[in-house]
Motif scaffolding. Structure first.
Motif, PDB file in Angstrom:
ATOM      1  N   TYR A 203      11.573   3.918  -0.312  1.00  0.00           N
ATOM      2  CA  TYR A 203      12.138   3.399   0.988  1.00  0.00           C
ATOM      3  C   TYR A 203      11.008   2.884   2.046  1.00  0.00           C
ATOM      4  O   TYR A 203      10.967   2.222   2.702  1.00  0.00           O
TER       5      TYR A 203
ATOM      6  N   SER B 226      10.518  -0.253   3.785  1.00  0.00           N
ATOM      7  CA  SER B 226      10.374  -0.645   5.279  1.00  0.00           C
ATOM      8  C   SER B 226       9.169  -1.403   5.533  1.00  0.00           C
ATOM      9  O   SER B 226       9.328  -2.132   6.612  1.00  0.00           O
TER      10      SER B 226
ATOM     11  N   TYR C 196      15.135  -4.161   2.225  1.00  0.00           N
ATOM     12  CA  TYR C 196      15.514  -2.784   2.875  1.00  0.00           C
ATOM     13  C   TYR C 196      16.605  -2.215   1.960  1.00  0.00           C
ATOM     14  O   TYR C 196      16.464  -1.118   1.878  1.00  0.00           O
TER      15      TYR C 196
END
Length: 429
Positions: free
Chosen positions: A49, A53, A388
């Motif tokens: 993640y 990001s 993403y």
């Protein structure tokens, strides 16, 4: 001596060379940030993640290109060459932003500063990209667009190879400072070349802030109004046929982005590959072969038509994703994973060689720069969205499951639009 050099409008070979190296220049920072640094962060223990990001932050300015397109077209004329002033200015600013990256000592501990500096650099690089695209669509004859797009994509591939494989090696052996310094030196070198090359023989090297129309340029003061550009741009991209064509292209780019981010993370985290090994394979090995295939694709796009080539490449990509993902239980074998990475390296450039001329054909006169830039912004958004989404999806699904779904989506979209087209044709008959 400089006055004897050929100019872009009159030299086919110079056009091929110029748009090739301009995309090499764009590919180097992309390969460095989105592959070398992203893989480095993953190898240092950052979550999928967090890495996703970071990629999304770096890629965000490329999504906003649709804003710059009309502004570039509004102020497109310059005594140093139409739109060239935008290219040179943003290249200089991108070089300065690249120098600022050398303030980062530890990319992992300074992830916020790293993201911010790459974000700033991406803003200037995205305007440069929009300017180059607008310049290309206004200069390149329609009969050359397939081959020129092949050179552009080939240059981008070579730049990514240098940024991912080359700078990743420097990053892992000598540190982030020297990798950023090397990137900055390369950007400065290419900026000097850009300044030297002329678009037209009547262009000057020294800019002035109040353009003086020449006798040979009746359109010098014909800059369209900004409001008119945005209105016409909205009308052009919302035409039903344009939206249908772009939707298919967007699906492919999104799925490619989702798969490769997930697969790369899987190799580093689950199979314990080194980040440098993954970066080298993504950007290094097979580059020459990929360049040759890309150039061949450009020739085929001009020969058989980009729409036909696009359909064939879409089917091959869907088939590859489905087949390779079904072999997910064998990815632990390096021969299987390496083969998959090398084959994937052909997917994006071959599809781009077909898709970019298709998008160019949709562009309307007087707003062609703005419209093509808007399409590129949406393509970049697909890449950011894919990165993403991949980081999020990897928290509950495997990379092979994600790849299988992506392949099935591309195949379903192809079947849907092909059947829809057949139904329309049969109803007309």
């Amino acid at each position: 001596m400089l006055t004897n050099l050929p100019v872009l409008k009159e030299s086919k070979s110079l056009r091929y060379f110029s748009f090739f190296y301009l995309y090499v220049m764009q590919g180097i920072p992309s390969g460095f940030a989105l592959t070398a640094v992203a893989n480095y962060l993953a190898a240092k223990g950052l979550s999928s993640y967090s890495v996703g990001s970071f990629i999304a932050i770096v890629g965000l300015p490329w999504v906003l290109q649709f804003i710059w397109g009309p502004i570039i077209d509004r102020y497109q004329f310059s005594v140093i060459g139409h739109r060239k002033h935008w290219v040179v200015l943003t290249q200089v600013l991108a070089f300065v932003a690249s120098l600022a990256l050398m303030m980062v000592n530890d990319p992992v501990k300074q992830i916020l500063l790293l993201s911010l500096l790459f974000f700033i650099h991406s803003n200037f690089a995205s305007v440069q990209d929009a300017s180059v695209d607008a310049m290309a669509i206004s200069i390149v004859p329609e009969a050359e667009r397939g081959r020129v797009n092949a050179f552009m994509r080939g240059g981008y591939l070579l730049g990514i190879a240098a940024g991912s494989a080359g700078l990743s090696t420097i990053l892992n052996h000598y540190g982030f400072f020297y990798a950023a310094a090397t990137q900055s030196a390369l950007l400065l070198f290419f900026t000097i070349i850009t300044y030297i090359i002329k678009l037209d023989s009547a262009d000057n090297y020294l800019p002035i802030f109040r353009p003086i129309p020449s006798a040979n340029d009746v359109h010098f003061n014909d800059n369209p109004k900004l409001k008119w550009l945005f209105i016409q741009l909205y009308k052009a991209v919302t035409v039903k046929n344009s939206m249908k064509t772009f939707l298919q292209i967007a699906v492919v780019y999104t799925c490619l982005s989702i798969f490769i981010r997930g697969f790369s993370f899987h190799l580093i985290h689950n199979l314990h590959w080194t980040n440098n090994a993954v970066s080298v394979l993504q950007g290094g090995w097979g580059t020459i072969a990929t360049l040759m295939v890309t150039l061949l694709g450009g020739y085929m796009a001009d020969k058989i038509g980009p729409e036909i080539l696009q359909g064939k490449v879409m089917f091959v990509i869907a088939l590859f994703l489905i087949t390779f993902s079904l072999l997910g239980s064998f990815w632990y074998l390096k021969s299987v994973s390496i083969t998959g990475l090398l084959l994937f390296n052909f997917a994006d450039p071959m599809f781009s060689v077909a898709a970019m001329p298709v998008l160019m054909l949709l562009c309307r006169k007087r707003i062609e720069g703005s419209q093509f830039t808007a399409y590129m912004a949406m393509v970049n958004f697909c890449d950011v969205l894919g990165s993403y989404f991949s980081g999020w999806a990897m928290t509950f699904a495997s990379a092979s499951q994600i790849g299988l779904v992506c392949g099935l989506i591309i195949l379903s979209v192809m079947i849907f639009f092909r059947n829809r087209q057949r139904n329309i044709l049969s109803s007309e008959v």
